[in-house]
Design a protein around this motif. Structure first.
Motif, PDB file in Angstrom:
ATOM      1  N   GLY A 251      -5.486  -0.682 -13.854  1.00 12.04           N
ATOM      2  CA  GLY A 251      -6.550   0.255 -13.481  1.00 12.04           C
ATOM      3  C   GLY A 251      -7.837  -0.051 -14.217  1.00 12.04           C
ATOM      4  O   GLY A 251      -7.994  -1.120 -14.815  1.00 12.04           O
ATOM      5  N   SER A 252      -8.768   0.894 -14.159  1.00  9.94           N
ATOM      6  CA  SER A 252     -10.067   0.663 -14.806  1.00  9.94           C
ATOM      7  C   SER A 252     -10.564   1.970 -15.427  1.00  9.94           C
ATOM      8  O   SER A 252     -10.131   3.064 -15.057  1.00  9.94           O
ATOM      9  CB  SER A 252     -11.083   0.161 -13.778  1.00  9.94           C
ATOM     10  OG  SER A 252     -11.353   1.191 -12.843  1.00  9.94           O
ATOM     11  N   VAL A 262     -14.662   7.898 -15.853  1.00  8.11           N
ATOM     12  CA  VAL A 262     -13.867   7.767 -14.624  1.00  8.11           C
ATOM     13  C   VAL A 262     -12.699   6.830 -14.913  1.00  8.11           C
ATOM     14  O   VAL A 262     -12.907   5.677 -15.309  1.00  8.11           O
ATOM     15  CB  VAL A 262     -14.707   7.202 -13.451  1.00  8.11           C
ATOM     16  CG1 VAL A 262     -13.880   7.184 -12.170  1.00  8.11           C
ATOM     17  CG2 VAL A 262     -15.977   8.007 -13.253  1.00  8.11           C
ATOM     18  N   THR A 264      -9.438   5.090 -13.137  1.00  4.21           N
ATOM     19  CA  THR A 264      -8.854   4.795 -11.818  1.00  4.21           C
ATOM     20  C   THR A 264      -7.556   4.014 -12.014  1.00  4.21           C
ATOM     21  O   THR A 264      -7.554   2.949 -12.646  1.00  4.21           O
ATOM     22  CB  THR A 264      -9.841   3.971 -10.964  1.00  4.21           C
ATOM     23  OG1 THR A 264     -11.094   4.667 -10.923  1.00  4.21           O
ATOM     24  CG2 THR A 264      -9.321   3.795  -9.545  1.00  4.21           C
ATOM     25  N   THR A 265      -6.472   4.574 -11.493  1.00  4.59           N
ATOM     26  CA  THR A 265      -5.171   3.885 -11.536  1.00  4.59           C
ATOM     27  C   THR A 265      -4.535   4.011 -10.153  1.00  4.59           C
ATOM     28  O   THR A 265      -5.112   4.648  -9.263  1.00  4.59           O
ATOM     29  CB  THR A 265      -4.227   4.538 -12.582  1.00  4.59           C
ATOM     30  OG1 THR A 265      -4.015   5.893 -12.188  1.00  4.59           O
ATOM     31  CG2 THR A 265      -4.784   4.480 -13.982  1.00  4.59           C
ATOM     32  N   GLY A 268      -4.486   7.450  -8.742  1.00  2.00           N
ATOM     33  CA  GLY A 268      -5.690   8.133  -8.260  1.00  2.00           C
ATOM     34  C   GLY A 268      -6.868   7.983  -9.199  1.00  2.00           C
ATOM     35  O   GLY A 268      -6.852   7.150 -10.114  1.00  2.00           O
ATOM     36  N   VAL A 269      -7.874   8.811  -8.959  1.00  3.06           N
ATOM     37  CA  VAL A 269      -9.129   8.737  -9.723  1.00  3.06           C
ATOM     38  C   VAL A 269      -9.294  10.059 -10.490  1.00  3.06           C
ATOM     39  O   VAL A 269      -9.139  11.133  -9.913  1.00  3.06           O
ATOM     40  CB  VAL A 269     -10.331   8.557  -8.770  1.00  3.06           C
ATOM     41  CG1 VAL A 269     -11.636   8.460  -9.554  1.00  3.06           C
ATOM     42  CG2 VAL A 269     -10.145   7.335  -7.885  1.00  3.06           C
ATOM     43  N   ARG A 270      -9.583   9.926 -11.788  1.00  2.00           N
ATOM     44  CA  ARG A 270      -9.793  11.127 -12.614  1.00  2.00           C
ATOM     45  C   ARG A 270     -11.195  11.069 -13.204  1.00  2.00           C
ATOM     46  O   ARG A 270     -11.570  10.051 -13.808  1.00  2.00           O
ATOM     47  CB  ARG A 270      -8.760  11.108 -13.739  1.00  2.00           C
ATOM     48  CG  ARG A 270      -8.300  12.451 -14.168  1.00  2.00           C
ATOM     49  CD  ARG A 270      -7.149  12.380 -15.167  1.00  2.00           C
ATOM     50  NE  ARG A 270      -7.458  11.702 -16.407  1.00  2.00           N
ATOM     51  CZ  ARG A 270      -6.844  10.608 -16.834  1.00  2.00           C
ATOM     52  NH1 ARG A 270      -5.893  10.061 -16.104  1.00  2.00           N
ATOM     53  NH2 ARG A 270      -7.186  10.041 -17.984  1.00  2.00           N
ATOM     54  N   ARG A 271     -11.974  12.126 -12.988  1.00  2.00           N
ATOM     55  CA  ARG A 271     -13.340  12.159 -13.533  1.00  2.00           C
ATOM     56  C   ARG A 271     -13.423  13.246 -14.589  1.00  2.00           C
ATOM     57  O   ARG A 271     -12.838  14.312 -14.410  1.00  2.00           O
ATOM     58  CB  ARG A 271     -14.345  12.498 -12.427  1.00  2.00           C
ATOM     59  CG  ARG A 271     -14.523  11.400 -11.424  1.00  2.00           C
ATOM     60  CD  ARG A 271     -15.371  11.859 -10.239  1.00  2.00           C
ATOM     61  NE  ARG A 271     -15.159  10.975  -9.120  1.00  2.00           N
ATOM     62  CZ  ARG A 271     -15.743   9.780  -8.981  1.00  2.00           C
ATOM     63  NH1 ARG A 271     -16.612   9.372  -9.866  1.00  2.00           N
ATOM     64  NH2 ARG A 271     -15.460   9.011  -7.952  1.00  2.00           N
TER      65      ARG A 271
END
Ligand code: NAD
Ligand code: 89V
Length: 342
Positions: A251-252, A262, A264-265, A268-271
Protein backbone atom coordinates in the motif's frame (compact mmCIF):
# COMPACT_ATOMS: atom_id res chain seq x y z
CA UNK A 1 13.45 14.68 41.30
CA UNK A 2 14.25 18.37 40.91
CA UNK A 3 14.16 20.07 37.51
CA UNK A 4 17.28 19.98 35.36
CA UNK A 5 18.85 23.44 35.17
CA UNK A 6 19.53 24.75 31.67
CA UNK A 7 21.33 27.78 30.29
CA UNK A 8 20.35 29.13 26.87
CA UNK A 9 23.06 30.65 24.65
CA UNK A 10 21.80 32.85 21.79
CA UNK A 11 18.65 34.93 22.30
CA UNK A 12 17.84 35.63 18.64
CA UNK A 13 14.94 35.02 16.28
CA UNK A 14 14.39 31.30 16.91
CA UNK A 15 15.34 31.19 20.59
CA UNK A 16 11.96 32.62 21.54
CA UNK A 17 10.44 29.29 20.45
CA UNK A 18 13.02 27.45 22.58
CA UNK A 19 12.15 29.59 25.60
CA UNK A 20 8.40 29.05 25.18
CA UNK A 21 9.00 25.31 24.77
CA UNK A 22 11.18 25.10 27.90
CA UNK A 23 8.47 26.75 29.99
CA UNK A 24 6.13 23.81 29.26
CA UNK A 25 8.61 20.93 29.20
CA UNK A 26 8.38 18.65 32.23
CA UNK A 27 11.55 18.14 34.23
CA UNK A 28 13.71 21.09 33.16
CA UNK A 29 13.81 24.85 33.19
CA UNK A 30 16.05 27.57 31.85
CA UNK A 31 17.73 29.39 34.75
CA UNK A 32 20.20 31.60 32.84
CA UNK A 33 20.54 33.32 29.48
CA UNK A 34 23.53 34.40 27.42
CA UNK A 35 23.85 36.63 24.37
CA UNK A 36 26.61 38.94 23.20
CA UNK A 37 23.91 41.35 22.08
CA UNK A 38 22.72 43.25 25.16
CA UNK A 39 19.42 44.29 23.59
CA UNK A 40 18.42 40.75 22.62
CA UNK A 41 19.48 39.46 26.04
CA UNK A 42 17.30 42.04 27.77
CA UNK A 43 14.25 41.36 25.57
CA UNK A 44 14.40 37.58 26.13
CA UNK A 45 15.21 37.94 29.84
CA UNK A 46 12.33 40.34 30.45
CA UNK A 47 9.83 38.35 28.35
CA UNK A 48 10.59 35.07 30.16
CA UNK A 49 11.45 36.58 33.55
CA UNK A 50 14.96 35.11 33.71
CA UNK A 51 17.24 37.26 35.87
CA UNK A 52 20.61 35.51 35.44
CA UNK A 53 21.96 37.10 32.25
CA UNK A 54 25.43 36.90 30.70
CA UNK A 55 27.19 38.36 27.69
CA UNK A 56 29.91 35.71 27.96
CA UNK A 57 29.08 31.98 27.74
CA UNK A 58 32.15 30.87 29.71
CA UNK A 59 31.25 33.20 32.55
CA UNK A 60 27.76 31.68 32.62
CA UNK A 61 29.24 28.17 32.71
CA UNK A 62 31.56 29.14 35.58
CA UNK A 63 29.04 31.02 37.70
CA UNK A 64 25.88 28.94 37.20
CA UNK A 65 25.27 25.36 38.31
CA UNK A 66 23.95 23.98 35.00
CA UNK A 67 22.91 20.47 33.93
CA UNK A 68 22.84 21.44 30.25
CA UNK A 69 23.22 24.30 27.79
CA UNK A 70 20.91 24.92 24.85
CA UNK A 71 22.92 26.53 22.03
CA UNK A 72 20.64 28.56 19.74
CA UNK A 73 23.33 30.54 17.92
CA UNK A 74 24.15 30.30 14.21
CA UNK A 75 26.56 27.68 12.91
CA UNK A 76 29.87 29.58 13.05
CA UNK A 77 29.85 29.66 16.87
CA UNK A 78 28.77 26.05 17.47
CA UNK A 79 32.18 24.35 17.75
CA UNK A 80 33.61 26.87 20.18
CA UNK A 81 30.49 26.76 22.41
CA UNK A 82 30.04 22.95 22.30
CA UNK A 83 33.69 22.37 23.21
CA UNK A 84 33.43 24.98 25.97
CA UNK A 85 30.42 23.18 27.48
CA UNK A 86 32.27 19.84 27.28
CA UNK A 87 35.24 21.39 29.13
CA UNK A 88 32.84 22.40 31.88
CA UNK A 89 31.26 18.89 31.96
CA UNK A 90 27.87 20.29 30.96
CA UNK A 91 25.54 18.38 28.58
CA UNK A 92 24.78 20.14 25.29
CA UNK A 93 21.94 20.65 22.84
CA UNK A 94 23.12 22.42 19.71
CA UNK A 95 20.95 23.94 16.97
CA UNK A 96 21.21 22.80 13.36
CA UNK A 97 23.15 23.08 11.11
CA UNK A 98 25.42 21.43 13.66
CA UNK A 99 28.65 22.35 11.84
CA UNK A 100 29.95 24.04 8.69
CA UNK A 101 32.08 20.97 7.88
CA UNK A 102 32.31 17.24 8.62
CA UNK A 103 35.62 17.92 10.33
CA UNK A 104 34.05 20.31 12.86
CA UNK A 105 31.11 17.95 13.42
CA UNK A 106 33.34 14.95 14.14
CA UNK A 107 35.57 17.04 16.40
CA UNK A 108 32.57 18.12 18.53
CA UNK A 109 31.30 14.53 18.80
CA UNK A 110 34.76 13.30 19.81
CA UNK A 111 35.25 16.04 22.42
CA UNK A 112 31.83 15.40 24.01
CA UNK A 113 32.34 11.64 24.02
CA UNK A 114 35.79 12.09 25.55
CA UNK A 115 34.34 14.30 28.27
CA UNK A 116 31.43 11.91 28.86
CA UNK A 117 28.99 14.71 28.04
CA UNK A 118 25.66 13.98 26.29
CA UNK A 119 25.23 15.87 23.01
CA UNK A 120 22.04 16.28 20.96
CA UNK A 121 21.49 18.30 17.80
CA UNK A 122 18.24 20.26 17.78
CA UNK A 123 17.03 18.52 14.59
CA UNK A 124 13.36 19.06 15.30
CA UNK A 125 11.49 18.48 12.01
CA UNK A 126 11.19 14.70 12.50
CA UNK A 127 9.47 15.50 15.82
CA UNK A 128 6.45 17.11 14.10
CA UNK A 129 3.45 15.03 15.21
CA UNK A 130 2.19 14.48 11.63
CA UNK A 131 5.62 13.08 10.66
CA UNK A 132 5.75 10.88 13.78
CA UNK A 133 2.27 9.51 12.88
CA UNK A 134 3.33 8.78 9.30
CA UNK A 135 6.52 7.09 10.52
CA UNK A 136 4.50 4.83 12.87
CA UNK A 137 2.40 3.71 9.88
CA UNK A 138 5.50 3.02 7.77
CA UNK A 139 6.95 0.99 10.67
CA UNK A 140 3.82 -0.97 11.65
CA UNK A 141 3.87 -2.97 8.40
CA UNK A 142 0.47 -1.79 7.16
CA UNK A 143 1.81 -0.71 3.76
CA UNK A 144 4.30 -3.59 3.59
CA UNK A 145 7.95 -3.03 2.80
CA UNK A 146 8.62 0.55 1.65
CA UNK A 147 10.40 0.70 -1.71
CA UNK A 148 10.07 4.39 -2.71
CA UNK A 149 9.58 7.73 -1.00
CA UNK A 150 9.49 11.46 -1.54
CA UNK A 151 10.00 14.13 1.10
CA UNK A 152 9.18 17.54 -0.27
CA UNK A 153 9.25 21.17 0.92
CA UNK A 154 8.29 23.73 -1.73
CA UNK A 155 7.37 27.32 -0.94
CA UNK A 156 7.72 30.98 -1.83
CA UNK A 157 7.58 32.16 1.80
CA UNK A 158 9.89 35.05 2.68
CA UNK A 159 12.26 33.44 5.18
CA UNK A 160 14.81 36.22 4.74
CA UNK A 161 13.01 38.87 6.75
CA UNK A 162 13.14 36.75 9.94
CA UNK A 163 16.54 35.20 9.21
CA UNK A 164 18.49 37.72 7.07
CA UNK A 165 21.70 35.63 7.25
CA UNK A 166 20.03 33.07 4.97
CA UNK A 167 20.34 35.46 2.01
CA UNK A 168 24.07 36.04 2.40
CA UNK A 169 25.70 32.61 2.69
CA UNK A 170 27.34 30.80 -0.21
CA UNK A 171 25.15 27.82 0.73
CA UNK A 172 21.45 28.19 1.41
CA UNK A 173 18.61 25.75 0.97
CA UNK A 174 20.35 22.38 1.41
CA UNK A 175 22.34 23.53 4.43
CA UNK A 176 19.49 25.37 6.16
CA UNK A 177 16.24 23.63 5.18
CA UNK A 178 17.26 20.58 3.17
CA UNK A 179 19.14 19.35 6.22
CA UNK A 180 15.76 18.85 7.97
CA UNK A 181 14.24 17.18 4.92
CA UNK A 182 17.24 14.88 4.45
CA UNK A 183 17.02 14.00 8.14
CA UNK A 184 13.34 13.04 7.69
CA UNK A 185 14.34 10.78 4.76
CA UNK A 186 16.94 9.09 7.00
CA UNK A 187 14.39 8.82 9.81
CA UNK A 188 11.83 7.14 7.52
CA UNK A 189 13.99 5.02 5.22
CA UNK A 190 17.30 4.52 7.06
CA UNK A 191 20.89 5.40 6.28
CA UNK A 192 22.06 6.29 2.82
CA UNK A 193 24.68 4.76 0.53
CA UNK A 194 24.63 7.20 -2.40
CA UNK A 195 23.49 10.74 -3.22
CA UNK A 196 22.82 12.48 -6.55
CA UNK A 197 21.79 16.13 -6.52
CA UNK A 198 21.01 19.14 -8.69
CA UNK A 199 20.67 22.73 -7.45
CA UNK A 200 19.56 26.10 -8.84
CA UNK A 201 19.42 29.69 -7.68
CA UNK A 202 16.23 31.31 -8.95
CA UNK A 203 16.00 34.36 -6.65
CA UNK A 204 18.68 36.83 -7.88
CA UNK A 205 18.63 38.72 -4.57
CA UNK A 206 20.29 35.92 -2.58
CA UNK A 207 23.74 34.34 -2.78
CA UNK A 208 23.12 30.62 -2.35
CA UNK A 209 20.96 27.99 -4.05
CA UNK A 210 17.20 28.15 -3.38
CA UNK A 211 16.16 24.98 -5.24
CA UNK A 212 17.54 21.47 -4.68
CA UNK A 213 16.55 18.02 -5.93
CA UNK A 214 18.29 15.08 -4.29
CA UNK A 215 18.05 11.38 -5.13
CA UNK A 216 18.97 9.07 -2.23
CA UNK A 217 19.94 5.38 -2.52
CA UNK A 218 19.23 4.02 0.94
CA UNK A 219 21.30 1.11 2.28
CA UNK A 220 18.16 -1.10 2.46
CA UNK A 221 17.36 -0.60 -1.23
CA UNK A 222 14.70 2.12 -0.82
CA UNK A 223 14.97 4.97 -3.33
CA UNK A 224 13.85 8.39 -2.12
CA UNK A 225 13.67 11.90 -3.47
CA UNK A 226 14.21 14.94 -1.31
CA UNK A 227 13.17 18.16 -3.03
CA UNK A 228 13.21 21.68 -1.61
CA UNK A 229 12.44 25.06 -3.07
CA UNK A 230 11.95 28.61 -1.86
CA UNK A 231 11.18 29.69 -5.44
CA UNK A 232 7.86 27.90 -5.84
CA UNK A 233 4.71 30.02 -5.86
CA UNK A 234 1.63 27.88 -5.24
CA UNK A 235 -2.13 28.52 -5.07
CA UNK A 236 -2.10 27.94 -1.31
CA UNK A 237 1.27 28.68 0.34
CA UNK A 238 2.29 25.49 2.18
CA UNK A 239 5.06 26.95 4.41
CA UNK A 240 6.33 25.28 6.55
CA UNK A 241 4.72 21.94 5.76
CA UNK A 242 6.79 18.95 4.67
CA UNK A 243 4.83 16.75 2.27
CA UNK A 244 5.63 13.04 2.21
CA UNK A 245 4.87 10.12 -0.10
CA UNK A 246 5.76 6.51 0.68
CA UNK A 247 5.01 3.52 -1.54
CA UNK A 248 5.20 0.04 -0.01
CA UNK A 249 4.63 -3.50 -1.26
CA UNK A 250 1.14 -3.60 0.32
CA UNK A 251 0.00 0.00 0.00
CA UNK A 252 0.95 3.65 0.25
CA UNK A 253 0.83 6.56 2.65
CA UNK A 254 0.68 10.25 1.80
CA UNK A 255 1.03 13.35 3.99
CA UNK A 256 -0.70 15.93 1.83
CA UNK A 257 -0.84 19.70 2.08
CA UNK A 258 -3.25 20.74 4.85
CA UNK A 259 -2.06 17.87 7.09
CA UNK A 260 -4.18 15.23 5.38
CA UNK A 261 -2.86 11.71 5.93
CA UNK A 262 -4.05 9.13 3.40
CA UNK A 263 -3.33 5.43 3.84
CA UNK A 264 -4.22 3.17 0.90
CA UNK A 265 -4.14 -0.63 1.16
CA UNK A 266 -6.05 -3.52 -0.41
CA UNK A 267 -8.56 -2.98 2.40
CA UNK A 268 -9.40 0.53 1.18
CA UNK A 269 -8.51 4.18 1.68
CA UNK A 270 -8.32 5.85 5.10
CA UNK A 271 -8.10 9.63 5.42
CA UNK A 272 -7.20 11.44 8.62
CA UNK A 273 -6.60 15.01 9.70
CA UNK A 274 -3.20 15.09 11.41
CA UNK A 275 -3.04 18.87 11.95
CA UNK A 276 -0.57 19.79 14.67
CA UNK A 277 -1.85 21.17 17.95
CA UNK A 278 -1.77 24.97 18.20
CA UNK A 279 0.19 25.31 21.46
CA UNK A 280 -0.96 28.27 23.59
CA UNK A 281 2.12 30.30 22.66
CA UNK A 282 2.29 29.21 19.00
CA UNK A 283 1.33 31.19 15.92
CA UNK A 284 0.31 29.94 12.48
CA UNK A 285 1.85 28.92 10.14
CA UNK A 286 4.84 28.13 12.39
CA UNK A 287 2.84 25.95 14.80
CA UNK A 288 4.06 22.60 13.37
CA UNK A 289 7.67 23.67 13.90
CA UNK A 290 6.86 25.14 17.30
CA UNK A 291 5.28 21.90 18.55
CA UNK A 292 8.33 19.99 17.29
CA UNK A 293 10.63 22.26 19.33
CA UNK A 294 8.79 21.40 22.53
CA UNK A 295 8.71 17.69 21.56
CA UNK A 296 12.47 17.48 20.98
CA UNK A 297 13.16 19.36 24.21
CA UNK A 298 10.99 16.86 26.15
CA UNK A 299 12.83 14.01 24.39
CA UNK A 300 16.16 15.51 25.52
CA UNK A 301 15.04 15.77 29.15
CA UNK A 302 13.63 12.23 29.13
CA UNK A 303 16.88 10.89 27.62
CA UNK A 304 19.10 12.83 30.01
CA UNK A 305 17.17 11.53 33.04
CA UNK A 306 17.19 7.94 31.73
CA UNK A 307 20.82 8.12 30.57
CA UNK A 308 19.74 7.23 26.99
CA UNK A 309 21.23 8.52 23.73
CA UNK A 310 18.80 10.97 22.05
CA UNK A 311 17.46 10.09 18.58
CA UNK A 312 19.31 13.02 17.03
CA UNK A 313 22.51 12.73 19.07
CA UNK A 314 25.66 14.36 17.71
CA UNK A 315 26.76 10.91 16.49
CA UNK A 316 23.47 10.45 14.61
CA UNK A 317 23.41 13.95 13.17
CA UNK A 318 26.84 13.55 11.60
CA UNK A 319 25.12 11.12 9.19
CA UNK A 320 22.57 13.78 8.20
CA UNK A 321 25.34 16.33 7.79
CA UNK A 322 27.14 13.86 5.51
CA UNK A 323 24.07 13.93 3.23
CA UNK A 324 24.29 17.73 3.06
CA UNK A 325 27.96 17.56 2.09
CA UNK A 326 27.29 14.77 -0.43
CA UNK A 327 24.43 16.75 -2.01
CA UNK A 328 26.66 19.80 -2.51
CA UNK A 329 29.47 17.61 -3.89
CA UNK A 330 27.10 15.90 -6.33
CA UNK A 331 25.54 19.19 -7.43
CA UNK A 332 29.04 20.51 -8.13
CA UNK A 333 30.27 17.51 -10.14
CA UNK A 334 26.94 16.17 -11.48
CA UNK A 335 28.18 12.75 -10.31
CA UNK A 336 26.70 10.36 -7.79
CA UNK A 337 28.51 10.57 -4.44
CA UNK A 338 29.04 7.41 -2.39
CA UNK A 339 28.71 8.16 1.32
CA UNK A 340 31.85 6.29 2.30
CA UNK A 341 33.77 8.56 -0.11
CA UNK A 342 33.37 11.68 2.05
P1 NAD B 1 19.90 34.90 15.17
O1 NAD B 1 21.04 35.48 14.44
O2 NAD B 1 18.60 35.63 15.15
O3 NAD B 1 20.27 34.67 16.71
C1 NAD B 1 21.51 34.17 17.13
C2 NAD B 1 21.89 34.88 18.42
O4 NAD B 1 23.07 34.27 18.95
C3 NAD B 1 22.21 36.37 18.23
O5 NAD B 1 21.42 37.14 19.12
C4 NAD B 1 23.71 36.47 18.55
O6 NAD B 1 24.06 37.69 19.18
C5 NAD B 1 23.89 35.29 19.49
N1 NAD B 1 25.27 34.77 19.54
C6 NAD B 1 26.05 34.38 18.48
N2 NAD B 1 27.22 33.90 18.92
C7 NAD B 1 27.21 34.00 20.28
C8 NAD B 1 28.13 33.66 21.30
N3 NAD B 1 29.32 33.12 21.03
N4 NAD B 1 27.78 33.88 22.59
C9 NAD B 1 26.57 34.42 22.89
N5 NAD B 1 25.65 34.77 21.95
C10 NAD B 1 25.96 34.55 20.67
O7 NAD B 1 19.72 33.42 14.62
P2 NAD B 1 18.40 32.53 14.62
O8 NAD B 1 17.61 32.85 13.42
O9 NAD B 1 17.74 32.59 15.96
O10 NAD B 1 19.04 31.09 14.36
C11 NAD B 1 19.82 30.47 15.35
C12 NAD B 1 20.05 29.02 14.92
O11 NAD B 1 18.78 28.35 14.89
C13 NAD B 1 20.63 28.87 13.50
O12 NAD B 1 21.61 27.86 13.52
C14 NAD B 1 19.44 28.46 12.64
O13 NAD B 1 19.78 27.63 11.57
C15 NAD B 1 18.60 27.70 13.66
N6 NAD B 1 17.16 27.67 13.34
C16 NAD B 1 16.56 26.47 13.49
C17 NAD B 1 15.20 26.34 13.23
C18 NAD B 1 14.59 24.99 13.44
O14 NAD B 1 13.43 24.76 13.10
N7 NAD B 1 15.31 24.04 13.99
C19 NAD B 1 14.46 27.45 12.79
C20 NAD B 1 15.12 28.69 12.68
C21 NAD B 1 16.48 28.79 12.96
O1 89V C 1 15.07 25.57 10.09
C1 89V C 1 15.39 26.71 9.87
O2 89V C 1 16.45 27.12 10.24
C2 89V C 1 14.52 27.77 9.22
C3 89V C 1 13.23 27.40 8.61
C4 89V C 1 12.36 26.51 9.44
C5 89V C 1 12.46 28.62 8.18
O3 89V C 1 13.62 26.78 7.45
O4 89V C 1 15.31 28.43 8.27
Amino acid sequence: MSDLRGGLIGCGFFSINHLHGWRDVEGASIVALCDRDAKRLAIAGDQFDIGQRYSDAEEMLIKERLDFVDIATTVSSHRCLVEMAARHQVAVICQKPFAPSMQDASAMVTVCEGAGVPLMVHENFRWQSAIQTLSAIVNNGEIGAPFWGRVSFRSAYDVFSGQPYLATGERFIIEDLGIHILDIARFLFGDVAGVTARTRRVNPAIRGEDVATVLLDHENGVTSIVDCSYATRLAVEPFPETLIEVDGSEGSVRLNQGYELVVTTKGGVRRRDVSPPLLPWASRPWHNIQESVQAIQQHWVDCLRADREPATSGRDNVKTLALVEAAYASARTHEKVALGAL
